[in-house]
Structure formats: C-alpha cells, structure tokens
Design an enzyme around this catalytic site. Structure first.
Site, PDB file in Angstrom:
ATOM      1  N   LEU A   1       2.630  -5.816  -0.100  1.00  0.00           N
ATOM      2  CA  LEU A   1       2.734  -4.365  -0.199  1.00  0.00           C
ATOM      3  C   LEU A   1       3.674  -4.025  -1.348  1.00  0.00           C
ATOM      4  O   LEU A   1       4.897  -4.149  -1.230  1.00  0.00           O
ATOM      5  CB  LEU A   1       3.236  -3.767   1.117  1.00  0.00           C
ATOM      6  CG  LEU A   1       2.417  -4.103   2.376  1.00  0.00           C
ATOM      7  CD1 LEU A   1       3.027  -3.413   3.590  1.00  0.00           C
ATOM      8  CD2 LEU A   1       0.964  -3.713   2.212  1.00  0.00           C
ATOM      9  N   ASP A   2       3.101  -3.617  -2.463  1.00  0.00           N
ATOM     10  CA  ASP A   2       3.873  -3.375  -3.685  1.00  0.00           C
ATOM     11  C   ASP A   2       4.596  -2.035  -3.626  1.00  0.00           C
ATOM     12  O   ASP A   2       4.012  -1.015  -3.230  1.00  0.00           O
ATOM     13  CB  ASP A   2       2.925  -3.405  -4.894  1.00  0.00           C
ATOM     14  CG  ASP A   2       3.612  -3.018  -6.178  1.00  0.00           C
ATOM     15  OD1 ASP A   2       4.495  -3.786  -6.615  1.00  0.00           O
ATOM     16  OD2 ASP A   2       3.297  -1.955  -6.725  1.00  0.00           O
TER      17      ASP A   2
END
Length: 561
Positions: free
Chosen positions: A227-228
């Site tokens: 999850l950037d």
C-alpha cells in the site's frame, strides 16, 4: 464478509445503502471463486525480497519483463524467492507512481502473461498506488470533462482554505489549479506532485473502484500487496491529514477483503514517518498490515558507519518490540527506489546531527530533497544517493567500499523480519549523475536502467565491483537461508560489546543460535569470549580460541555447532 461490511459502515456511516453493499459483496465473492491457488501463509529465513523495476534491464526487440526474467533466472532465482515489482502499469511520471491505468501492464514492459511467467519461478509483490492517480488517467480526464461517473472522484478545495496543519512530504504546492471543460478553474489536492492527483475516498464510488483494483491484483496472483503512501488516504481540512482514523479503517478494510478472498496474501504498508506512527499500521496484530517498512534502519545503519559509532543504532534496536508471533513482522531494507528517508530519524537523533549528516553527504555528491513545515521553514526529507556511495567517501578503495557495503547488508540480513534488497544494491551501483541531469529530478541518481548485454559483460569480470558485489551479497543471502536462527520471528538481542562493535544474538539455545558480530570501525578489534570454539558460517572457518579478531568493517555469524 460481515467484517468487511462492518468496516464499510464505520467509514461511511449512513452514506451507503443496501444496493452499494450488494455491489461490494458481488465483486468480492466473484473474485473469491476465481482464486484457487493457496498463498504461502507464513514467512521464514529463506524469504528475501528483490526490489526492482519492470524495465530494469533491456535487450533489443524484447519486452523488458522477458529480459528481466532471463536475468533473474540466470543470476537471482532461489536467492530472491520474492520479487517486488515497482509499479508496472501505464504511467506518466515518477517512474511509475503516477498510474494512468491500474488494470493494465505498460505495453513496453509486456503484459499480464509475462507477469504470469515470472510468477512461475517467484512470488510477487504488486504496488497498490492507492492514494493518487495520474493527471493523464481516464478517471481524472473524465473528471475535467464533467463526466458524471467521475464526479467527486477528486478533492477540490477553495484556495483560501486554511490548510496549514496538513503534513507536507514535499516542498511543492498542496493544491494545483486545473481548468475544467466548462472553463471553471478548480484547485485540486495533490499531495506529491501536480501529476499525482489524490483520490477522494470520502466518495464511496472511489472506494468501490479501488476495491476493484485490489481484487484484480489478487486475481492476477499477487502474494504481497504494498500500500503505497497509504498514510495520506483520508483528508479532513483542519487536521494533519495523515494517519487519520478513517485511513486506518481503510487499511483494515483492504486487509479484511484480502483475508477473505486470498488468505495468506501479505499486506505491507509504506509510511515513511517516525517509528510510532509507522508501527501503528500493524493495528492489533490481526486486523491491519502484516508488515511495515522498517524505515529507521537505512539512515541509522548509514549513521553508524559514517560516524563509526553503534550506540544510537543499538539503543534504538534494543527497544524494538520483538514480534515473534507469526502474525506481524518488519520489512527491513537499506536502499529503495526512493531516497534514504530522514523523517524516521527524528526523535532518535537530534536535528543538528541530521543536518550534519546531510551536509557531509551533500559535499560528497549526494542530492537532498526537502519538505515544507507548518511554520514556514523547510527540513531535509531524504538523501538521494546509492547506498554504496552513501556508505563511503568518494576516494575509498573498492575493497573498503565493498567491505562497508557487505557489513551493512550482513546487519540487514541479521535483523528480525523479512529483508529486502534493491536491484541497484545487488549490482553495486554508483551514483547516476547523468540520469539526474537528463531526467531533472534527484531520485534519478538511484534509478539507473541497464542494457542486459552490458550488465552481463561487467558481471563476467570477477574484478569489477558489480561482479564482486553480486557474488558477495548472494553468497551471504544463501548462508542466511540455511540457518533457522534467522527466521523472522526468532529471538533477538543486541548489545554494544566494544566501541563500535555490535553483537546480535538470534535464535535460542534450545534450537539454533547464532551470535553475529559487526565491526563498524576502521580499526581491528580483539574480543574475548568464554568459549574456545566457534564456527563462522559466513567464511566457513573455525575459531579455536577464546579470542576473536575482527578486521575493519568485518562481520561474523558464529555458531557453537
């Protein structure tokens, strides 16, 4: 499914009705039926991650994913059983992190079949760029044209709104003006750049679209979902707009969907922030991320080598929570596609020490990115430099350069958690100043792309630094993978046993135990131990006395067996 629906209700309260919930259920159940493979449920000492771009290597008339697979199969298969491909979707800037279409592979790289071919020989981590999308995407272009399906997909703010409390990761404007097709000018929230448009998760339709993206990645075989920039997902003007309660609820929702659809998939959050905020994304150990990036590790190891002092590194590591529960662990790394983050150092060392470290490296050729503070000042945010060059002054010999580099990576591989190594480190890369000049941004210094033919030519030369680095690093990883004491969850203790010397003990006396010694100085160290016999698993040499000699920058992994 009840957990998923409950989380959606907590995020949106009464804003969604039964038909919306039914759409969510249908999409999740349809994806669940398609996934028949079983993901690996737990990590072990063999798990080491390779971080790379999908176009890292090129060869004439060949898609870059095909070229990468040839390189991987020849040099890295088995050494790195997990491959983290940085965003490989169509993009417009930031080397992939401005995604134009979440559901497609960039045609220059290949297609989903090529991703599937690589998955046959490794597990894969996909980037879920969940905070923002490219300004060139169909979604944002549809918004500018006034298409109703994209209404409120993005965040328009009156430029007179007081946003001074918002945490800023960049020294760039938070709002960017865009002209709509009807001539109206709107100021749109852009946390990272004018080409990276933040999504409006307050709109339930955005969540539905992003759930479709997550499900697509699970269906395509992602074993890890990264999850950037996840900490910025929810915005409430008047707050810091980072780590808000609803951001954590969204992460929990993504975790619940993943657990329901593809159990065993690992969720990892990328939050380059101080340690306390970072570890908050582990939730209660069962409901949020399985792993968080160990962001303080890269700058602390750098600080220890450059100062030849391990006191700060040891003090920080000695109070780390010992996970050991098989539910959560650390994602350890030293180098990445981004720079060496400095925010995680804040609260561990003084601002003066941070500025001194930055100044010394800047004099040696490192680049620096800055962030704006709420009081109008700015602070260094990250160092842009290859890790090889960060560790050593420019005039170092290759022998010392490699010794410092391998010391740092021996420590990385000793730490509890799952280690990850960036492809530039695997190749012993130096600063790419030509790339910075050509592309116009600092991070290009550590994002060089290579001709496969030229890379293989250098790797074939046993005296070249690339070849020596690859050989030394892969040998070290191979040793680690054969010792259960390095299991991510095994027992861990750390001590400074001499000036500039660290001792880390992994494992237990009931099982396998390894005592790791690290000399972070340019001086030879003589140490006395009670036992008269040790075996160094790195060199394969026996030590038959109570005296251990540590050469400058040397590491030992000692066992009594």
């Amino acid at each position: 499914m009840d957990k998923i629906i409950n989380l959606i209700s907590r995020v949106y309260s009464d804003e969604v009705d039964g038909s919306y919930i039914e759409k969510v259920k249908q999409r999740i159940n349809a994806c669940r039926k398609k996934i028949i493979e079983t993901r690996k449920k737990q990590w072990n000492e063999a798990d080491v991650v390779l971080i790379t771009y999908a176009d890292q290597f090129s060869s004439p008339n060949e898609k870059t994913l095909v070229t990468f697979k040839r390189f991987y199969d020849k040099y890295l298969a088995g050494i790195f059983p997990i491959v983290h491909f940085l965003p490989f979707y169509p993009w417009s800037s930031d080397d992939g992190f401005s995604v134009k279409d979440y559901h497609q592979v960039e045609p220059l790289y290949g297609d989903w079949k090529d991703i599937g071919q690589i998955k046959k020989s490794s597990r894969l981590m996909f980037d879920f760029v969940c905070n923002h999308i490219s300004a060139q995407s169909e979604w944002f272009q549809g918004y500018l044209k006034g298409r109703p399906e994209y209404e409120d997909f993005f965040i328009s703010v009156d430029p007179d709104t007081d946003l001074s409390a918002v945490t800023r990761p960049r020294a760039l404007p938070l709002l960017t003006p865009f002209t709509l097709a009807n001539g109206e000018v709107k100021h749109i929230w852009t946390t990272f750049s004018a080409d990276q448009i933040d999504l409006n998760f307050a709109n339930p339709c955005v969540l539905l679209a992003m759930v479709d993206v997550l499900l697509d990645y699970l269906e395509k075989g992602a074993d890890y979902i990264r999850l950037d920039a996840v900490g910025f997902m929810w915005k409430t003007p008047g707050t810091s707009c980072i780590h808000l309660e609803k951001t954590h609820l969204l992460v929990k929702l993504f975790r619940a969907i993943t657990d329901f659809v593809a159990p065993g998939t690992v969720i990892i959050t990328e939050t380059n922030v101080p340690h306390k905020d970072n570890v908050s994304y582990l939730g209660n150990g069962h409901d949020e991320a399985h792993m968080v990036y160990q962001f303080p590790l890269p700058p602390l190891v750098l600080h220890a080598i450059r100062t030849q002092s391990v006191s700060t590194l040891c003090r920080w590591a000695s109070i780390l929570p010992n996970k050991g529960d098989g539910q959560t662990t650390w994602f350890n790394f030293l180098a990445s596609h981004d720079g060496i983050g400095l925010n995680p150092l804040r609260g561990i060392i003084s601002e003066t020490e941070i500025v001194d470290l930055v100044a010394s490296l800047e004099k040696e050729g490192a680049k620096v990115n800055w962030k704006n503070n709420p009081d109008g000042t700015r602070s260094p945010y990250e160092l842009n430099v290859t890790y090889m060059d960060a560790l050593t002054p420019p005039l170092c010999s290759d022998d010392e350069r490699l010794a410092r580099f391998i010391l740092a990576h021996a420590l990385l591989l000793t730490f509890p958690g799952v280690p990850a190594v960036y492809i530039q480190s695997v190749l012993g890369s130096r600063n790419d100043y030509d790339g910075v000049a050509r592309l116009g941004y600092n991070r290009a210094i550590n994002r060089q792309k290579y001709s496969l033919q030229e890379t293989e030519r250098l790797l074939a030369d046993p005296q070249h630094l690339r070849s020596r680095t690859l050989h030394s690093l892969t040998q070290l990883i191979t040793v680690r993978q054969h010792h259960s004491a390095f299991h991510p969850d095994s027992e861990f203790s750390i001590n400074e046993i001499s000036d500039g010397v660290l001792e880390i003990i992994r494992g237990s006396s009931q099982d396998e135990q390894i005592t790791a010694l690290f000399n972070f100085t340019d001086k030879t160290k003589t140490l006395s131990f009670e036992r008269n016999h040790y075996y160094d698993v790195i060199s394969g040499e026996s030590i038959n006395s109570g005296t251990i000699i540590l050469r400058p920058w040397q590491s030992l992994w000692l066992t009594n067996n």
